[in-house]
Design an enzyme around this catalytic site. Sequence first.
Site, short mmCIF file in Angstrom:
data_model
loop_
_atom_site.label_atom_id
_atom_site.label_comp_id
_atom_site.label_asym_id
_atom_site.label_seq_id
_atom_site.Cartn_x
_atom_site.Cartn_y
_atom_site.Cartn_z
N SER A 126 0.83 -1.20 0.00
CA SER A 126 0.00 0.00 0.00
C SER A 126 0.87 1.26 0.00
O SER A 126 1.64 1.46 -0.95
CB SER A 126 -0.96 -0.04 1.19
OG SER A 126 -2.01 0.87 1.02
N ASP A 252 -9.94 -5.16 -4.70
CA ASP A 252 -9.44 -4.16 -3.75
C ASP A 252 -10.31 -2.91 -3.79
O ASP A 252 -10.44 -2.25 -4.83
CB ASP A 252 -7.99 -3.81 -4.11
CG ASP A 252 -7.26 -3.07 -2.99
OD1 ASP A 252 -7.90 -2.29 -2.28
OD2 ASP A 252 -6.04 -3.28 -2.85
N HIS A 280 -7.93 -5.59 -0.30
CA HIS A 280 -6.66 -4.94 0.05
C HIS A 280 -5.80 -5.80 0.98
O HIS A 280 -4.59 -5.61 1.05
CB HIS A 280 -6.96 -3.60 0.73
CG HIS A 280 -5.83 -2.62 0.70
ND1 HIS A 280 -5.16 -2.28 -0.46
CD2 HIS A 280 -5.22 -1.91 1.69
CE1 HIS A 280 -4.21 -1.40 -0.20
NE2 HIS A 280 -4.21 -1.17 1.11
#
Length: 300
Positions: A126, A252, A280
């Site tokens: 991320s 996601d 995610h």
Amino acid sequence: MKSLLATIVLALAVSTINPASAQRVPASAGRAEFVEVEKGVKLHITDIGDGQPIVLIHGWPLSDAMYEYQYAALAKKGFRVIGITLRGFGKSDRPYGKYDFDVFSDDIKVVLETLKIENATLGGFSMGGAVVLHYITKYNAAHISKLALFAAAAPSWIQREGYPFGAPKATIDGLIKATETGRQDLIASFGAAFPAKEGGISKNVEKWLENINLEASPYAITQAAIALRDLDLRPELSKIKIPVAIFHGTQDKLVDFSFAEQQHKGIKNSYIVKFENSGHALFVEEADKFNSELEKFARN
């Protein structure tokens, strides 16, 4: 007199074989749990296993603890797995000052130099994906031979002219405001959005991740989010020459799969690994696949 002398000699002999007085053999492998990156600032490090190094950078606002199920699995496969917690997060120090991608990259460089790491696979999740991309281009892949991006919030977290991907700037500005006015509620809201579908990860795992998030410095959370909002790595992608693996969940909801496609488009020597059953949280939703694909990439 002879009896007294014999007693003294016996006492001395016993003391020399007493296990409590023997020198203790260290159980530790001698690896530091904290590395000083500048005066008064230490980062927390998880350093497990022996062999070819894999270095992992966490996402926002997590810490190196997020890779619990990567450390164990990859160490068993013959890798030295190193997690670095960025300043302001987890157990790392949280000084007042800058929290941007130059600072994060500089800190990583010091850790790699201190630990004498070479030819490592560097992975980032991320926000950590943006961190490792910036590190590779800033330091010309120093100490690193391969790069792995996990649901990376790059090359741009927000929509820009000619770049319709990501979130509108106003949405991210609202998120940044929430870090200053309702941080606990904001972090709790990630639970439902993290997996592909609600219930995709257990309530215990959801709570575990929430607790890690709450460890972070509120100031660092806000400053890092501002830095990520303002970061545009599009011009940097073409500069990356080392092999790159792009791991991304097709479902996601926080960092859309289009990010992976843009990364692949911009990085010549790259490929995508799709996680069809993940959002995610691909590192826990499909942990076995995540670990085996990372092992394969790092080993080949």
